[in-house]
Write a protein that holds these residues in place. Structure first.
Motif, PDB file in Angstrom:
ATOM      1  N   VAL A 173      -9.666   2.237   8.566  1.00  0.00           N
ATOM      2  CA  VAL A 173     -10.014   3.656   8.460  1.00  0.00           C
ATOM      3  C   VAL A 173      -8.751   4.481   8.648  1.00  0.00           C
ATOM      4  O   VAL A 173      -7.990   4.271   9.606  1.00  0.00           O
ATOM      5  CB  VAL A 173     -11.061   4.057   9.525  1.00  0.00           C
ATOM      6  CG1 VAL A 173     -11.350   5.552   9.460  1.00  0.00           C
ATOM      7  CG2 VAL A 173     -12.344   3.256   9.328  1.00  0.00           C
ATOM      8  N   ASP A 174      -8.516   5.405   7.730  1.00  0.00           N
ATOM      9  CA  ASP A 174      -7.327   6.262   7.770  1.00  0.00           C
ATOM     10  C   ASP A 174      -7.192   6.953   9.135  1.00  0.00           C
ATOM     11  O   ASP A 174      -8.146   7.547   9.640  1.00  0.00           O
ATOM     12  CB  ASP A 174      -7.435   7.316   6.665  1.00  0.00           C
ATOM     13  CG  ASP A 174      -6.148   8.132   6.521  1.00  0.00           C
ATOM     14  OD1 ASP A 174      -5.100   7.693   7.024  1.00  0.00           O
ATOM     15  OD2 ASP A 174      -6.217   9.215   5.919  1.00  0.00           O
ATOM     16  N   GLY A 175      -6.004   6.839   9.748  1.00  0.00           N
ATOM     17  CA  GLY A 175      -5.738   7.519  11.013  1.00  0.00           C
ATOM     18  C   GLY A 175      -5.871   6.642  12.239  1.00  0.00           C
ATOM     19  O   GLY A 175      -5.472   7.044  13.335  1.00  0.00           O
ATOM     20  N   GLU A 176      -6.431   5.444  12.117  1.00  0.00           N
ATOM     21  CA  GLU A 176      -6.591   4.560  13.265  1.00  0.00           C
ATOM     22  C   GLU A 176      -5.375   3.637  13.416  1.00  0.00           C
ATOM     23  O   GLU A 176      -4.665   3.369  12.453  1.00  0.00           O
ATOM     24  CB  GLU A 176      -7.864   3.712  13.123  1.00  0.00           C
ATOM     25  CG  GLU A 176      -9.152   4.538  13.156  1.00  0.00           C
ATOM     26  CD  GLU A 176     -10.392   3.656  13.092  1.00  0.00           C
ATOM     27  OE1 GLU A 176     -10.259   2.454  12.764  1.00  0.00           O
ATOM     28  OE2 GLU A 176     -11.486   4.174  13.381  1.00  0.00           O
ATOM     29  N   THR A 177      -5.133   3.165  14.635  1.00  0.00           N
ATOM     30  CA  THR A 177      -4.085   2.165  14.880  1.00  0.00           C
ATOM     31  C   THR A 177      -4.771   0.833  15.140  1.00  0.00           C
ATOM     32  O   THR A 177      -5.650   0.735  16.002  1.00  0.00           O
ATOM     33  CB  THR A 177      -3.214   2.550  16.086  1.00  0.00           C
ATOM     34  OG1 THR A 177      -4.056   2.835  17.209  1.00  0.00           O
ATOM     35  CG2 THR A 177      -2.382   3.767  15.774  1.00  0.00           C
ATOM     36  N   VAL A 248      -3.023   3.200  10.184  1.00  0.00           N
ATOM     37  CA  VAL A 248      -3.641   3.136   8.862  1.00  0.00           C
ATOM     38  C   VAL A 248      -3.423   4.457   8.134  1.00  0.00           C
ATOM     39  O   VAL A 248      -3.691   5.532   8.683  1.00  0.00           O
ATOM     40  CB  VAL A 248      -5.150   2.845   8.973  1.00  0.00           C
ATOM     41  CG1 VAL A 248      -5.773   2.730   7.582  1.00  0.00           C
ATOM     42  CG2 VAL A 248      -5.393   1.577   9.771  1.00  0.00           C
ATOM     43  N   LYS A 249      -2.876   4.357   6.922  1.00  0.00           N
ATOM     44  CA  LYS A 249      -2.660   5.553   6.101  1.00  0.00           C
ATOM     45  C   LYS A 249      -3.177   5.300   4.694  1.00  0.00           C
ATOM     46  O   LYS A 249      -3.183   4.172   4.204  1.00  0.00           O
ATOM     47  CB  LYS A 249      -1.175   5.907   6.046  1.00  0.00           C
ATOM     48  CG  LYS A 249      -0.682   6.684   7.257  1.00  0.00           C
ATOM     49  CD  LYS A 249       0.644   7.363   6.963  1.00  0.00           C
ATOM     50  CE  LYS A 249       1.034   8.311   8.079  1.00  0.00           C
ATOM     51  NZ  LYS A 249       2.309   9.014   7.787  1.00  0.00           N
ATOM     52  N   LYS A 250      -3.589   6.419   4.068  1.00  0.00           N
ATOM     53  CA  LYS A 250      -4.070   6.331   2.693  1.00  0.00           C
ATOM     54  C   LYS A 250      -3.075   7.035   1.792  1.00  0.00           C
ATOM     55  O   LYS A 250      -2.731   8.194   2.008  1.00  0.00           O
ATOM     56  CB  LYS A 250      -5.446   6.986   2.577  1.00  0.00           C
ATOM     57  CG  LYS A 250      -6.141   6.732   1.246  1.00  0.00           C
ATOM     58  CD  LYS A 250      -7.575   7.249   1.274  1.00  0.00           C
ATOM     59  CE  LYS A 250      -8.290   6.901  -0.032  1.00  0.00           C
ATOM     60  NZ  LYS A 250      -9.706   7.373  -0.010  1.00  0.00           N
ATOM     61  N   ASN A 251      -2.557   6.329   0.774  1.00  0.00           N
ATOM     62  CA  ASN A 251      -1.635   6.940  -0.179  1.00  0.00           C
ATOM     63  C   ASN A 251      -2.148   6.704  -1.607  1.00  0.00           C
ATOM     64  O   ASN A 251      -3.283   6.262  -1.792  1.00  0.00           O
ATOM     65  CB  ASN A 251      -0.214   6.384  -0.002  1.00  0.00           C
ATOM     66  CG  ASN A 251      -0.164   4.869  -0.166  1.00  0.00           C
ATOM     67  OD1 ASN A 251      -0.984   4.271  -0.870  1.00  0.00           O
ATOM     68  ND2 ASN A 251       0.802   4.234   0.507  1.00  0.00           N
ATOM     69  N   ILE A 255      -5.220   2.101   0.746  1.00  0.00           N
ATOM     70  CA  ILE A 255      -5.030   1.987   2.192  1.00  0.00           C
ATOM     71  C   ILE A 255      -3.856   1.062   2.500  1.00  0.00           C
ATOM     72  O   ILE A 255      -3.692   0.006   1.872  1.00  0.00           O
ATOM     73  CB  ILE A 255      -6.314   1.430   2.850  1.00  0.00           C
ATOM     74  CG1 ILE A 255      -7.392   2.499   2.856  1.00  0.00           C
ATOM     75  CG2 ILE A 255      -6.053   0.958   4.272  1.00  0.00           C
ATOM     76  CD1 ILE A 255      -7.168   3.602   3.873  1.00  0.00           C
ATOM     77  N   THR A 256      -3.048   1.445   3.460  1.00  0.00           N
ATOM     78  CA  THR A 256      -1.940   0.599   3.911  1.00  0.00           C
ATOM     79  C   THR A 256      -1.678   0.861   5.391  1.00  0.00           C
ATOM     80  O   THR A 256      -2.344   1.693   6.012  1.00  0.00           O
ATOM     81  CB  THR A 256      -0.668   0.872   3.088  1.00  0.00           C
ATOM     82  OG1 THR A 256       0.349  -0.075   3.463  1.00  0.00           O
ATOM     83  CG2 THR A 256      -0.144   2.285   3.335  1.00  0.00           C
ATOM     84  N   ASP A 258       1.351   2.086   8.006  1.00  0.00           N
ATOM     85  CA  ASP A 258       2.601   2.838   7.936  1.00  0.00           C
ATOM     86  C   ASP A 258       3.718   2.079   8.647  1.00  0.00           C
ATOM     87  O   ASP A 258       3.706   1.909   9.861  1.00  0.00           O
ATOM     88  CB  ASP A 258       2.417   4.215   8.584  1.00  0.00           C
ATOM     89  CG  ASP A 258       3.649   5.085   8.412  1.00  0.00           C
ATOM     90  OD1 ASP A 258       4.270   5.040   7.343  1.00  0.00           O
ATOM     91  OD2 ASP A 258       3.980   5.807   9.378  1.00  0.00           O
TER      92      ASP A 258
END
Length: 820
Positions: A173-177, A248-251, A255-256, A258
């Motif tokens: 999920v975008d933004g989680e570590t 977690v980042k979305k580009n 999803i990938t 960082d």
């Protein structure tokens, strides 16, 4: 642990408000909307992320409650009741057990336990440890002030990143570590086609739920060498099992993670050797040329020396307040095994920061009370009785209470050290006058020091009107006082013929000598440095000290900044003071603001237009004011007299402008925050503040207090040029409340203590871990523990290690700046 809201009080408040017709009822301390805003704001950390977002949304909505119509208020209260009901049910329903990931669990090992034969001493140089590269790493650490093993142990992380949570790729999920584990499908390392000095490592990782592309970036010509890139590719062979941790980042590619940390495992269930992957990772303050890895490596090497540390905190306090030992706290702060251990570590170390500061304050306070050579002042007498007869108004109950506190202090041989907090217009000056008269009728002299000439002159004018009737001489000493007058004042003070001197910094900068100084009054005391205050006190023999501030601060900050003072609050405004109608306007509504100013001036009133202080530069400040003054005078109000006031003017110019404004020769005054305190023009009814979003709430409240000082209805117009929703939320607090204590509490929550007080003015050193906003419960516990300790052993003679630690920590924390 976050406290669950008081459901009963919240529900009762909502019920009563609904039953009374949604009127925004006034309670004993707060209005309904203020109570809800504060209560909901305290709940922001409770529940899931969805719950927290809803808490925040409701707090923002109740901040705007005073501007809503009845139907909007009714709908808001109904939705809040529904949310509280559902949230209570959610809390009472046990959560479902978390699903165990089908990938192999992480085999995370604790940091190696130190062996007794290889434990460095605490004072050993860091670069003497085998793990530290003496040639350059030692120099890098020195740039952070880390020289010894002890320095490293007490170099606290500024944050932590939680990589301990392992998930499948499909669950990202975008933004989680997080940490993921999978099989390497491909790996390549190459030079970026767009930047010849940038190398990119590309790893394709797959688990049973999906696939992800991970990139790491290496800047510098060294990494573009094809040999280095080939060797790097070989570290991540296809088919190997790897663990990767990151944000977690979305580009545009999906999803990938960082710039992740990646490690090859021996097997699907193999343990992770890295101190970064799959763990809660400490994040340290850094400087240029010092990497995070260098600091973590140094602290890891120093950790075995924790066994040498002695815990100065008595076991009885540790047990009573459920605190873990110091050695365990430091270990788990740097490398916590889980969130619970980290929370316990932070709590112990935050408690220490507050405890030693409060212990120092209380010990100093006890020592002050042992001084018995201060003047004992008569608290009843002819002068005080005459003042009561000539006062044209009735004192409020709050004023009477504070005066009683002060007179009780003055009647004791122990020097008074009291702070009086009072909102704008609450009547602090008359309270100080009672103290001054007690000193004068007892044969002593008094001094009143203010931070600016404007404020000093305002005090002087007000005091002269009373003291002339009482036949008491009074003089004013500022930087503008002429040489001849200055010499006359010096002479009168030395002979004792001048009982009261009002002034600015000139009171301490001049070589003046009081014959018998018994009382020092310091207004807006937070604007003076410790050395300045000490110089004034040194002109007497243990004089009584009364400090005043019109910037109320919450109890938490008062305990922290003024722990060695007795604090009195004037929490009641004199009768007849009308509330100031405050409105937030956008730039599109500027013409409405100008029209209101015209109407008020047509009725014989006057107005202020305030511009923000820009980068604390007088030149920038003056240029902005000059430009706006010219525009208003020539374009907007050509038929009115518009004056200009700013910090670059000399005292004579300021006096002339203010005199013309008081006499209504000038109808509009364009100014900077130089008029924040000390200007009293009852005929002024409009305060228009440009770029209001740049000011703190407490400062805006101070500026607003320049109007509403007469019998006419007054207005404050806050021009909001900010595009952020936060600026509207902040300024809405001013629309809904006239209570300086509530406003300062909201300012503290929204901006933090450094911004609220101004670090140069507050003298408050940054805590390494503690937050005055988030850790108020720990502060109260620490204060309670310190009080018990001082009560049991005032000089800490039975606790030598505690006394030693106190001396070290207290001096560091106050840096000679908090003491009054």
């Amino acid at each position: 642990m976050t406290q669950i809201p008081d459901w009963l009080r919240l529900k009762k408040a909502l019920t009563v408000e609904a039953e009374r017709g949604f009127q925004d009822l006034q309670g004993n301390q707060y209005r309904f909307s203020e109570f809800m805003t504060l209560s909901l704001g305290e709940s922001l950390a409770v529940g899931t992320s969805d719950h927290r977002r809803r808490w925040q949304s409701l707090a923002q909505e109740f901040a705007l409650y005073p501007q809503m119509d009845q139907s909007q208020r009714q709908a808001l209260i109904a939705s809040t009741r529904q949310f509280l009901h559902q949230f209570q049910k959610d809390l009472e329903t046990p959560p479902e057990p978390p699903k165990t990931p089908k990938t192999q669990p992480l085999g995370i090992r604790e940091p190696h336990s130190p062996t007794s034969g290889n434990i460095p001493p605490l004072d050993a140089p860091l670069n003497s440890l085998l793990e530290i590269d003496r040639r350059w790493t030692g120099d890098a650490l020195a740039r952070l002030g880390l020289y010894t093993v002890r320095d490293a142990l007490f170099y606290y992380p500024r944050d932590h990143i939680d990589y301990a949570r392992q998930v499948n790729i499909a669950q990202l999920v975008d933004g989680e570590t997080v940490t993921i584990i999978g099989t390497i499908k491909s790996c390549s390392c190459f030079t970026s086609p767009k930047n010849k000095k940038l190398s990119i490592l590309n790893v394709q990782l797959r688990d049973r739920t999906g696939q992800i592309r991970l990139n790491r970036f290496f800047h510098g010509a060294y990494f573009t060498n094809r040999g280095w890139q080939k060797r790097h590719e070989l570290q991540y062979p296809v088919g190997a099992i790897a663990a990767a941790s990151g944000l977690v980042k979305k580009n545009k590619y999906g999803i990938t993670l960082d710039n992740p940390e990646i490690e090859i495992l021996d097997s699907p269930g193999g343990s992770i050797e890295s101190h970064k992957i799959g763990r809660i990772l400490p994040v340290y303050p850094l400087t240029e040329g010092v990497s995070a890895d260098i600091v973590r490596k140094a602290i890891l090497a120093a950790l075995p020396a924790i066994q040498h540390l002695k815990d100065p905190l008595p076991p009885v306090i540790q047990n009573q307040y459920s605190l873990i030992p110091l050695q365990q706290a430091l270990t788990h702060l740097h490398f916590p095994p889980d969130q619970t251990a980290l929370s316990q570590a932070r709590r112990r170390l935050i408690f220490d920061e507050f405890f030693y500061l409060q212990l120092g304050f209380l010990q100093r306070r006890q020592q002050q009370k042992q001084i018995h050579n201060s003047a004992i002042l008569a608290t009843t007498g002819e002068l005080i009785e005459q003042l009561k007869k000539i006062l044209p108004f009735e004192l409020t109950n709050a004023q009477k209470r504070v005066i009683n506190d002060i007179l009780n202090d003055l009647n004791a041989p122990i020097p008074m050290n009291r702070l009086v907090q009072g909102d704008v217009g609450s009547g602090k000056t008359i309270v100080a006058v009672f103290a001054i008269l007690a000193a004068i009728q007892s044969g002593y002299q008094a001094a009143l020091m203010a931070p600016t000439e404007v404020l000093a002159e305002q005090h002087y004018r007000k005091l002269v009107s009373w003291f002339n009737i009482l036949y008491i001489p009074i003089e004013l000493l500022t930087g503008s006082t002429g040489v001849r007058k200055r010499r006359e004042i010096h002479s009168l003070l030395e002979t004792g013929e001048l009982p009261l001197l009002v002034g600015t910094h000139a009171l301490i900068e001049d070589p003046i000598q009081f014959r018998k100084l018994g009382l020092v009054v310091i207004d807006e005391q937070h604007r003076f440095g410790v050395e300045q205050r000490a110089k004034l006190l040194a002109k007497g023999k243990s004089p009584h000290v009364l400090t005043m501030t019109a910037t109320p601060i919450p109890r938490t900050l008062a305990l922290t900044l003024h722990g060695d003072l007795d604090v009195s609050q004037i929490d009641e405004l004199p009768p007849g003071r009308q509330p100031i109608q405050t409105t937030v306007l956008t730039t599109k509504q500027r013409l409405q603001a100008y029209e209101l100013i015209r109407r008020e001036i047509a009725d014989g009133r006057q107005a202020y237009v305030i511009l923000p202080l820009i980068e604390e530069s007088d030149k920038l400040d003056a240029r902005a004011a000059v430009k706006e003054h010219k525009r208003l005078q020539e374009v907007i109000f050509p038929n009115l007299k518009v004056g200009l006031l700013h910090g670059r003017m000399n005292s004579a110019e300021k006096d002339e402008i203010l005199t013309q404004f008081r006499d209504n020769v000038i109808q509009i005054i364009v100014s900077t925050t130089v008029i924040e305190v000390g200007v009293d023009v009852p005929n002024a009814t409009v305060m228009m503040i440009e770029n209001a979003e740049r000011f703190g709430l407490s400062q805006l409240h101070q500026l607003r207090g320049r109007v509403g000082r007469g019998s006419h209805k007054s207005y404050c117009l806050l021009m909001n040029n900010g595009k952020s929703p936060d600026s509207q939320q902040r300024l809405a607090v001013l629309e809904q409340s006239q209570d300086g204590f509530f406003i300062s509490e909201m300012d503290l929550r929204l901006r933090g203590p450094g911004e609220v007080l101004g670090k140069r003015q507050s003298g408050l050193s940054d805590f390494a871990l503690a937050s005055l906003v988030e850790d108020q419960d720990v502060l109260n516990l620490a204060r309670n523990a310190a009080e018990k300790m001082i009560l049991a052993d005032e000089n800490l003679e039975g606790f030598p290690s505690l006394q030693e630690e106190l001396e070290t920590r207290y001096q560091k924390m106050i840096s000679g700046s908090i003491l009054t």
